[in-house]
Design an enzyme around this catalytic site. Structure first.
Site, PDB file in Angstrom:
ATOM      1  N   HIS A   1       0.824  -1.219   0.000  1.00 44.18           N
ATOM      2  CA  HIS A   1       0.000   0.000   0.000  1.00 44.18           C
ATOM      3  C   HIS A   1       0.856   1.267   0.000  1.00 44.18           C
ATOM      4  O   HIS A   1       0.412   2.320   0.446  1.00 44.18           O
ATOM      5  CB  HIS A   1      -0.987  -0.006   1.176  1.00 44.18           C
ATOM      6  CG  HIS A   1      -2.053  -1.056   0.994  1.00 44.18           C
ATOM      7  ND1 HIS A   1      -3.202  -0.835   0.288  1.00 44.18           N
ATOM      8  CD2 HIS A   1      -2.102  -2.349   1.385  1.00 44.18           C
ATOM      9  CE1 HIS A   1      -3.929  -1.945   0.271  1.00 44.18           C
ATOM     10  NE2 HIS A   1      -3.278  -2.889   0.921  1.00 44.18           N
ATOM     11  N   THR A   2       2.059   1.146  -0.477  1.00 46.79           N
ATOM     12  CA  THR A   2       2.910   2.327  -0.629  1.00 46.79           C
ATOM     13  C   THR A   2       2.916   2.811  -2.079  1.00 46.79           C
ATOM     14  O   THR A   2       3.254   3.957  -2.342  1.00 46.79           O
ATOM     15  CB  THR A   2       4.365   2.020  -0.207  1.00 46.79           C
ATOM     16  OG1 THR A   2       4.724   0.738  -0.748  1.00 46.79           O
ATOM     17  CG2 THR A   2       4.510   1.978   1.304  1.00 46.79           C
ATOM     18  N   ASP A   3       2.525   1.938  -3.015  1.00 45.36           N
ATOM     19  CA  ASP A   3       2.692   2.332  -4.430  1.00 45.36           C
ATOM     20  C   ASP A   3       1.821   3.513  -4.822  1.00 45.36           C
ATOM     21  O   ASP A   3       2.281   4.454  -5.463  1.00 45.36           O
ATOM     22  CB  ASP A   3       2.540   1.134  -5.399  1.00 45.36           C
ATOM     23  CG  ASP A   3       1.190   0.454  -5.397  1.00 45.36           C
ATOM     24  OD1 ASP A   3       0.349   0.742  -4.522  1.00 45.36           O
ATOM     25  OD2 ASP A   3       0.964  -0.390  -6.309  1.00 45.36           O
TER      26      ASP A   3
ATOM     27  N   GLY B   1      -7.332 -13.923  -6.976  1.00 47.29           N
ATOM     28  CA  GLY B   1      -7.614 -13.632  -5.565  1.00 47.29           C
ATOM     29  C   GLY B   1      -6.510 -14.068  -4.614  1.00 47.29           C
ATOM     30  O   GLY B   1      -6.644 -13.918  -3.415  1.00 47.29           O
TER      31      GLY B   1
ATOM     32  N   SER C   1      -1.405 -11.157  -8.358  1.00 50.29           N
ATOM     33  CA  SER C   1      -1.578 -10.298  -9.536  1.00 50.29           C
ATOM     34  C   SER C   1      -1.859 -11.018 -10.838  1.00 50.29           C
ATOM     35  O   SER C   1      -1.279 -10.684 -11.875  1.00 50.29           O
ATOM     36  CB  SER C   1      -0.357  -9.393  -9.718  1.00 50.29           C
ATOM     37  OG  SER C   1      -0.268  -8.553  -8.647  1.00 50.29           O
TER      38      SER C   1
ATOM     39  N   SER D   1      -4.488 -10.532 -12.315  1.00 51.50           N
ATOM     40  CA  SER D   1      -5.184  -9.521 -13.119  1.00 51.50           C
ATOM     41  C   SER D   1      -4.198  -8.644 -13.892  1.00 51.50           C
ATOM     42  O   SER D   1      -4.388  -8.394 -15.091  1.00 51.50           O
ATOM     43  CB  SER D   1      -6.104  -8.677 -12.254  1.00 51.50           C
ATOM     44  OG  SER D   1      -5.457  -8.307 -11.072  1.00 51.50           O
TER      45      SER D   1
ATOM     46  N   ASP E   1       1.947  -3.840  -9.518  1.00 52.14           N
ATOM     47  CA  ASP E   1       1.690  -5.155 -10.109  1.00 52.14           C
ATOM     48  C   ASP E   1       2.013  -5.163 -11.598  1.00 52.14           C
ATOM     49  O   ASP E   1       2.669  -6.078 -12.109  1.00 52.14           O
ATOM     50  CB  ASP E   1       0.223  -5.549  -9.911  1.00 52.14           C
ATOM     51  CG  ASP E   1      -0.177  -5.536  -8.448  1.00 52.14           C
ATOM     52  OD1 ASP E   1       0.722  -5.431  -7.589  1.00 52.14           O
ATOM     53  OD2 ASP E   1      -1.384  -5.628  -8.166  1.00 52.14           O
TER      54      ASP E   1
HETATM   55  C1  GLA Z   1      -2.836  -4.501  -5.001  1.00 48.89           C
HETATM   56  C2  GLA Z   1      -2.684  -3.339  -5.972  1.00 48.89           C
HETATM   57  C3  GLA Z   1      -1.277  -2.762  -5.926  1.00 48.89           C
HETATM   58  C4  GLA Z   1      -0.827  -2.452  -4.498  1.00 48.89           C
HETATM   59  C5  GLA Z   1      -1.119  -3.630  -3.575  1.00 48.89           C
HETATM   60  C6  GLA Z   1      -0.878  -3.285  -2.136  1.00 48.89           C
HETATM   61  O1  GLA Z   1      -2.032  -5.578  -5.402  1.00 48.89           O
HETATM   62  O2  GLA Z   1      -2.988  -3.725  -7.279  1.00 48.89           O
HETATM   63  O3  GLA Z   1      -1.201  -1.600  -6.727  1.00 48.89           O
HETATM   64  O4  GLA Z   1      -1.414  -1.272  -4.032  1.00 48.89           O
HETATM   65  O5  GLA Z   1      -2.469  -4.096  -3.698  1.00 48.89           O
HETATM   66  O6  GLA Z   1       0.455  -3.034  -1.915  1.00 48.89           O
END
Ligand code: GLA
Length: 382
Positions: free
Chosen positions: A36-38, A123, A127, A129, A173
């Site tokens: 959650h830093t991106d 899920g 990633s 997706s 991602d």
């Molecule tokens: C998901 C989002 C990313 C990132 C993470 C948390 O994977 O797609 O962009 O924010 O959550 O780090």
């Protein structure tokens, strides 16, 4: 990459469309630390893995485009004019979204056919997706010679997710999936969208993933909500993003924030610092410190950012009780998916057996355990 999967996808294309396709592999990703830093313009530390999505793609002579999800045996047909999000709310919008964003950039494409499948579960926080989006944008770029750079392609993938899927994700991602390098992790600065690669060889330790096999339904809305809390606090602080704030800055506006939101912003600032510390620890070969930072990351995600869940916390707790696991934390957006664990190689099998049993006892269902290899990013395969 899974050659059996590639064969299966190629065959499905040949069978459905009677021509030979262009084959693309786009990997999923792990993230060592920096969650959650991106979307706060901060740092993350992901790597592409040897599991992901394989797509077969070719031009179509008909007046519509067809996409077949082989694993689900689902197909969509659409015309390139008048695209709109599908109400199916599954894989469809990752594909449609990319096509729509290409059109928004005035890129002209013709009709096409795709079949695709993968070997990472949706899920799982790995990633799938972003891997699918990257397959589609990469494939269409090749097929119709659109001349897009990889940087442009990942921004299209990200926008597809914002506008068609409705998740205001960061760039981690898509970046990791597109730019991954074999045996390396990428310290990515999400403001400049540039990375420095680190060779990953933990000698007698390794990374394993444990999938809770759950994804709680609030995850997308909670994700967007977290993002908007961060945006509003950075606005109050008069900075572009929380990446630019220190905990002292935050302290100065503490009385204007709810205690919950204060903790969320504090988490982002601390997590961002942990990423830099972790990259230094890897450079110095200090796995003990790396492990501590990984545990601290989970603690923050659980108690401050509040994006964990019972199943993830349980797995991390089991890891913490075992001295051979140097670090463990939830990975990705949260509310389900995988934990990432830094574990002594010789102890991996016994920990796997132990944790599988414990998880089954506690939740009455199985977890899945994967070891991963770090791989190259999105590209053409045979
Ligand atoms: C998901 C989002 C990313 C990132 C993470 C948390 O994977 O797609 O962009 O924010 O959550 O780090």
């Amino acid at each position: 990459m899974n050659t059996l999967l590639a064969k299966k996808i190629k065959f499905s294309f040949q069978k459905a469309f009677k021509t030979n396709p262009l084959m693309i592999f786009s990997p999923g990703r792990i993230n060592i630390i920096g969650e959650h830093t991106d979307y706060n313009d901060g740092f993350v530390f992901p790597a592409a893995i040897n599991k992901g999505i394989v797509a077969a793609i070719g031009k179509s002579n008909s007046n519509q485009s067809n996409v077949l999800a082989v694993d689900k045996n689902e197909i969509i047909n659409f015309s390139l004019s008048n695209l709109k999000p599908s109400t199916e709310g599954s894989w469809q919008n990752y594909v449609l979204g990319v096509v729509a964003e290409l059109q928004n950039k005035s890129k002209v494409i013709g009709n096409f056919n795709i079949t695709f499948g993968g070997d990472i579960p949706g899920g799982a926080g790995m990633s799938s997706s972003a891997a699918l989006e990257n397959c589609v944008v990469f494939g269409l770029n090749e097929l119709f010679q659109l001349g897009l750079s990889k940087q442009e392609m990942i921004l299209i993938s990200q926008k597809a997710e914002h506008n068609y899927v409705g998740v205001k994700c960061g760039i981690m991602d898509q970046y990791a999936s597109m730019f991954g390098i074999k045996n390396k992790a990428l310290l990515l600065d999400c403001r400049t969208v540039q990375s420095k690669s680190y060779k990953i060889d933990f000698k007698d330790h390794q990374l394993i993933l444990i999938n809770t096999n759950v994804k709680h339904s609030l995850s997308d809305s909670a994700y967007n909500e977290r993002r908007s809390v961060c945006d509003s606090i950075s606005e109050m602080l008069n900075v572009k993003a929380l990446r630019d704030a220190t905990k002292y800055d935050l302290e100065a506006i503490k009385d204007k924030l709810t205690p919950e939101n204060y903790q969320k912003a504090l988490f982002v600032i601390q997590e961002n610092n942990r990423v830099i510390k972790a990259s230094n620890a890897i450079e110095a070969g200090n796995l003990k410190l790396l492990g501590e930072l990984i545990y601290a990351s989970h603690k923050g995600l659980q108690h401050q950012y509040k994006v964990s869940c019972e199943e993830l916390d349980f797995l991390v707790q089991q890891a913490q009780r075992n001295k051979n696991v140097l670090g463990a934390r939830m990975m990705g957006g949260g509310f389900g998916g995988c934990t990432i664990n830094l574990i002594a190689k010789t102890e991996t099998e016994s920990f796997k057996t132990f944790v599988s049993k414990a998880y089954k006892n506690k939740f009455g269902k199985d977890c899945s355990i994967y070891s991963v290899e770090l791989s190259d990013g999105t590209g053409i395969i045979n």
